[in-house]
Scaffold this motif. Sequence first.
Motif, PDB file in Angstrom:
ATOM      1  N   THR A   2      -2.480 -26.252  21.374  1.00 17.54           N
ATOM      2  CA  THR A   2      -1.919 -26.595  20.069  1.00 17.54           C
ATOM      3  C   THR A   2      -1.646 -25.335  19.261  1.00 17.54           C
ATOM      4  O   THR A   2      -2.198 -24.265  19.521  1.00 17.54           O
ATOM      5  CB  THR A   2      -2.879 -27.493  19.252  1.00 17.54           C
ATOM      6  OG1 THR A   2      -4.156 -26.838  19.153  1.00 17.54           O
ATOM      7  CG2 THR A   2      -3.065 -28.848  19.889  1.00 17.54           C
ATOM      8  N   VAL A  18      -2.128 -24.255  15.381  1.00 16.19           N
ATOM      9  CA  VAL A  18      -2.834 -24.644  14.162  1.00 16.19           C
ATOM     10  C   VAL A  18      -2.268 -23.804  13.019  1.00 16.19           C
ATOM     11  O   VAL A  18      -2.285 -22.576  13.077  1.00 16.19           O
ATOM     12  CB  VAL A  18      -4.351 -24.422  14.304  1.00 16.19           C
ATOM     13  CG1 VAL A  18      -5.092 -25.086  13.146  1.00 16.19           C
ATOM     14  CG2 VAL A  18      -4.864 -24.945  15.642  1.00 16.19           C
ATOM     15  N   ASP A  26      -4.292 -26.676   8.193  1.00 19.04           N
ATOM     16  CA  ASP A  26      -4.781 -27.521   9.275  1.00 19.04           C
ATOM     17  C   ASP A  26      -6.253 -27.225   9.544  1.00 19.04           C
ATOM     18  O   ASP A  26      -6.709 -26.083   9.393  1.00 19.04           O
ATOM     19  CB  ASP A  26      -3.999 -27.274  10.570  1.00 19.04           C
ATOM     20  CG  ASP A  26      -2.548 -27.723  10.493  1.00 19.04           C
ATOM     21  OD1 ASP A  26      -2.216 -28.494   9.573  1.00 19.04           O
ATOM     22  OD2 ASP A  26      -1.761 -27.305  11.363  1.00 19.04           O
ATOM     23  N   GLN A  47      -9.183 -27.592  12.557  1.00 19.52           N
ATOM     24  CA  GLN A  47      -9.383 -27.804  13.984  1.00 19.52           C
ATOM     25  C   GLN A  47     -10.875 -27.857  14.297  1.00 19.52           C
ATOM     26  O   GLN A  47     -11.657 -27.083  13.748  1.00 19.52           O
ATOM     27  CB  GLN A  47      -8.741 -26.650  14.769  1.00 19.52           C
ATOM     28  CG  GLN A  47      -9.011 -26.690  16.270  1.00 19.52           C
ATOM     29  CD  GLN A  47      -8.479 -25.458  16.971  1.00 19.52           C
ATOM     30  OE1 GLN A  47      -7.443 -25.483  17.589  1.00 19.52           O
ATOM     31  NE2 GLN A  47      -9.201 -24.348  16.874  1.00 19.52           N
ATOM     32  N   ILE A 107      -7.609 -32.145  15.811  1.00 16.38           N
ATOM     33  CA  ILE A 107      -6.916 -31.359  14.799  1.00 16.38           C
ATOM     34  C   ILE A 107      -6.444 -32.303  13.700  1.00 16.38           C
ATOM     35  O   ILE A 107      -5.934 -33.392  13.986  1.00 16.38           O
ATOM     36  CB  ILE A 107      -5.735 -30.556  15.404  1.00 16.38           C
ATOM     37  CG1 ILE A 107      -5.086 -29.673  14.335  1.00 16.38           C
ATOM     38  CG2 ILE A 107      -4.725 -31.456  16.072  1.00 16.38           C
ATOM     39  CD1 ILE A 107      -4.130 -28.647  14.893  1.00 16.38           C
ATOM     40  N   ARG A 128      -3.931 -32.383  10.600  1.00 19.64           N
ATOM     41  CA  ARG A 128      -2.805 -31.665  10.012  1.00 19.64           C
ATOM     42  C   ARG A 128      -2.805 -31.852   8.498  1.00 19.64           C
ATOM     43  O   ARG A 128      -2.833 -32.982   7.999  1.00 19.64           O
ATOM     44  CB  ARG A 128      -1.488 -32.197  10.584  1.00 19.64           C
ATOM     45  CG  ARG A 128      -1.334 -32.048  12.086  1.00 19.64           C
ATOM     46  CD  ARG A 128      -1.162 -30.604  12.483  1.00 19.64           C
ATOM     47  NE  ARG A 128      -0.839 -30.477  13.918  1.00 19.64           N
ATOM     48  CZ  ARG A 128      -0.779 -29.317  14.553  1.00 19.64           C
ATOM     49  NH1 ARG A 128      -1.016 -28.187  13.900  1.00 19.64           N
ATOM     50  NH2 ARG A 128      -0.486 -29.274  15.841  1.00 19.64           N
TER      51      ARG A 128
END
Length: 223
Positions: free
Chosen positions: A85, A87, A91, A93, A133, A135
């Motif tokens: 991903t 990030v 965001d 994580q 994650i 967003r």
Amino acid sequence: MIQVRRGEERYRGGDPDAGIESLHAFSFGPHFDPDNLRFGALIACNEERLAAGAGFDEHPHRDTEIVTWVVEGELTHRDSAGHETTVRSGDLQRLSSAGGVRHVERNAGGAPLRFVQMWLAPREFGGEPAYEIVRGIADGTPYAVPRAGALLHVRRLTEGERTAVPAAERVYVHVVRGAIAIGGQRLEAGDAARITDGTELELTALTASECLMWEMGPEPAYG
């Protein structure tokens, strides 16, 4: 009780020649301090700055809850469980390393990357790794890390705005941007407050600010 730790007191690490600058709030790697090993479940709070193209090559983790908050830039994450991903700023994580996982963290973009990475000790060892994650996490929405018995509050405040500090056994406040006041003390970007058994405390933004607040119970009991 409120204990303030200043940003300039953090242990300096990383590899500047490779474009990696790290600031550690707790005993970390070669910077061993037996009096600063953890606070509640929190065992690391690292401010990381990666130049374009720089990063951490594949390395292992085990029995650690790793929560990452990107301040600016883009972080490329790849792990042995098959997650890959990007990030971005705002965001959140989480990587639960559990029984073991390997991952890579890099700045694959063309701009500098800055992030805060926090490690928490789980209440139980082993299990299957997990990844999540979020967003653009909403301001003030608690993010739970159940394996560590902790909640993270992200607060973005305008100048003069106030917010309550959770009335928990332990609260850790890290100032990401701006300046705040808490318990009669001024904290600026990079500073942190370790609060034990605090009640009816407020945090006031002295300028537009962004803070990460961990709400935690007693230290995990093992065995």
